[in-house]
Design an enzyme around this catalytic site. Structure first.
Site, short mmCIF file in Angstrom:
data_model
loop_
_atom_site.label_atom_id
_atom_site.label_comp_id
_atom_site.label_asym_id
_atom_site.label_seq_id
_atom_site.Cartn_x
_atom_site.Cartn_y
_atom_site.Cartn_z
N HIS A 1 -49.45 -41.66 14.12
CA HIS A 1 -49.46 -41.03 15.45
C HIS A 1 -48.05 -40.55 15.76
CE1 HIS A 1 -47.41 -44.28 17.66
NE2 HIS A 1 -48.18 -45.16 17.04
N ASP B 1 -47.25 -39.50 19.09
CA ASP B 1 -46.94 -39.75 20.50
C ASP B 1 -46.12 -41.03 20.63
OD1 ASP B 1 -49.47 -40.88 19.61
OD2 ASP B 1 -49.69 -41.68 21.64
N ASP C 1 -41.65 -46.89 15.95
CA ASP C 1 -43.07 -46.81 16.32
C ASP C 1 -43.45 -45.37 16.63
OD1 ASP C 1 -45.65 -47.36 17.16
OD2 ASP C 1 -45.03 -47.99 19.17
N GLU D 1 -52.86 -37.32 8.55
CA GLU D 1 -53.42 -36.99 9.86
C GLU D 1 -52.46 -37.50 10.92
OE1 GLU D 1 -54.65 -39.19 12.36
OE2 GLU D 1 -55.30 -37.57 13.62
N GLU E 1 -50.02 -47.55 10.48
CA GLU E 1 -48.83 -48.26 10.93
C GLU E 1 -48.98 -49.77 10.84
OE1 GLU E 1 -48.03 -48.22 15.20
OE2 GLU E 1 -50.06 -47.44 15.50
N HIS F 1 -41.76 -50.19 21.57
CA HIS F 1 -41.72 -49.93 23.02
C HIS F 1 -40.48 -50.49 23.70
CE1 HIS F 1 -46.45 -49.71 23.03
NE2 HIS F 1 -45.89 -48.97 22.08
#
Length: 392
Positions: free
Chosen positions: A76, A78, A107, A136, A163, A363
């Site tokens: 991903h 984002d 991340d 992807e 991940e 995060h």
């Protein structure tokens, strides 16, 4: 040396794209992938928006035998929002101070970009994979929709990498399953009246035993978590089901007994339990105490990937780890990743982020990776991709 610098420069450029949801960076990333592809990598390219503003980018490298299932390399793009006042460096400048500081560096942009750089290495070495390789790049509104699409079916996916998580210790953490989210709300309704009276059959009376029951379950699971396994090893969060009371809503005024009361719980279910039976137990708990039950989120599939000789992809992966002298620690991911959609679709998946002796900064403020970690990751994935794509 020039090749190394070019790889790092491309990684820096990727980190500087602000791919926070609801910002234009996600679409910019898609456009950048399209414009850079011809002069960099010989890959097929598709960009599809199953959800507006959230592109799924599909890069494909055909293998020598198109009839074989493909290998999915999922990442991903984002990233979560930032609180810039807590960062030592601007979070989207990818500042370098022996470390590369950037939101998404760990991340999980390091994984996605290592995929691409590993493919570049393999192509420059003249390697040809037996099976098809597809990268992807999406997210919750990407993979969820992607696995239901014709584009996904056309890939004939046989195995996937996704991940993982850094490990402050020496072992490489490899995730073969994950805990499933169960976000449940209980709303009780009852008699109202003045706060000075003994009002019977109130909303709070109905809700309290539900909260107590789930807090007792929480403590029982916590006790299991604190108890070592029979071999003396420590348990991980993936071994147990966690329960946290995250919402409490009730009342309009201090001296008024309210008509309703709500309690919401964030429950993460370990795949060793029966999810459907667990949900029924929550529904029965609400019914027993006269409360309405609402599931804000519930995942009903507890498929895990086999990590033994019956899975040839695991055999290939673990063989590479043995050759590299890397010790592997297999576990259940404590939260949820895109792999759950792949496993439910019948595609075995392993979650791996090749960061050992590294802090967990998911995060967190001042998220970073080192340049050497990135470069080692390229070598890691070049070997892994080659091995799993050549499984017959």
């Amino acid at each position: 040396m020039a090749q190394v610098k070019a790889s790092v420069s491309r990684f820096i450029e990727y980190l500087r794209i602000k791919t926070v949801p609801a910002q234009p960076g996600l679409r910019h990333m898609s456009q950048r992938s399209s414009s850079n592809r011809p002069q960099s990598l010989s890959l097929g390219f598709q960009s599809i928006e199953y959800v507006a503003g959230k592109p799924v980018v599909i890069l494909t490298w055909p293998g020598t035998d198109p009839s074989l299932p493909s290998i999915i390399l999922n990442s991903h793009t984002d990233v979560v929002p930032v609180f810039e006042e807590f960062w030592d460096y601007p979070p989207f400048e990818a500042a370098r101070d022996f470390k590369i500081y950037a939101r998404g560096s760990q991340d999980m942009k390091i994984v996605g970009h290592c995929y691409l750089e590993a493919v570049r290495v393999l192509q420059e070495q003249g390697r040809r994979l037996t099976a098809h390789a597809a990268s992807e790049i999406g997210g919750h509104d990407g993979m969820c929709k992607f696995v239901e699409s014709g584009e996904f079916k056309a890939l004939n996916a046989g195995f996937a990498l996704d991940e993982g998580m850094a490990n402050p210790g020496n072992d490489l953490r490899v995730f073969y399953g994950e805990r499933a989210p169960c976000w449940v709300k209980f709303r009780a309704r009852g008699n109202v009246g003045h706060g000075s009276q003994f009002i019977e059959d109130t909303a709070a009376e109905k809700l309290t035993p539900i909260i107590n029951h789930l807090m007792e379950f929480r403590q029982a699971q916590f006790d299991i978590f604190k108890t070592p396994n029979s071999d003396g090893s420590l348990r991980t969060l993936g071994d147990v089901t966690t329960t946290n009371l995250t919402l409490l809503e009730s009342g309009v005024q201090q001296n008024v007994v309210p008509e309703s009361a709500l309690a919401g719980f964030d429950i993460r279910m370990t795949p060793t339990i029966d999810y459907i039976e667990f949900r029924k137990g929550l529904e029965d708990l609400g019914k027993k105490h006269g409360a309405e039950v609402e599931f804000a989120q519930f995942w009903d599939d507890n498929t895990v990937t086999k990590t033994d000789a019956s899975n040839p992809f695991w055999t290939a992966f673990s063989g590479v780890m043995a050759d590299l002298g890397i010790s592997v620690f297999k576990e259940i991911f404590p939260a949820a990743t895109d792999s759950r959609y792949l496993r439910k679709a019948g595609v075995p998946a392993l979650g791996v982020t090749p960061l050992t002796n590294a802090p967990i900064l998911l995060h967190d403020h001042n998220e970073f990776v080192t340049e050497s970690e990135f470069l080692n990751g390229i070598d890691f994935y070049a070997k892994v991709i080659q091995a799993v794509a050549d499984v017959e």
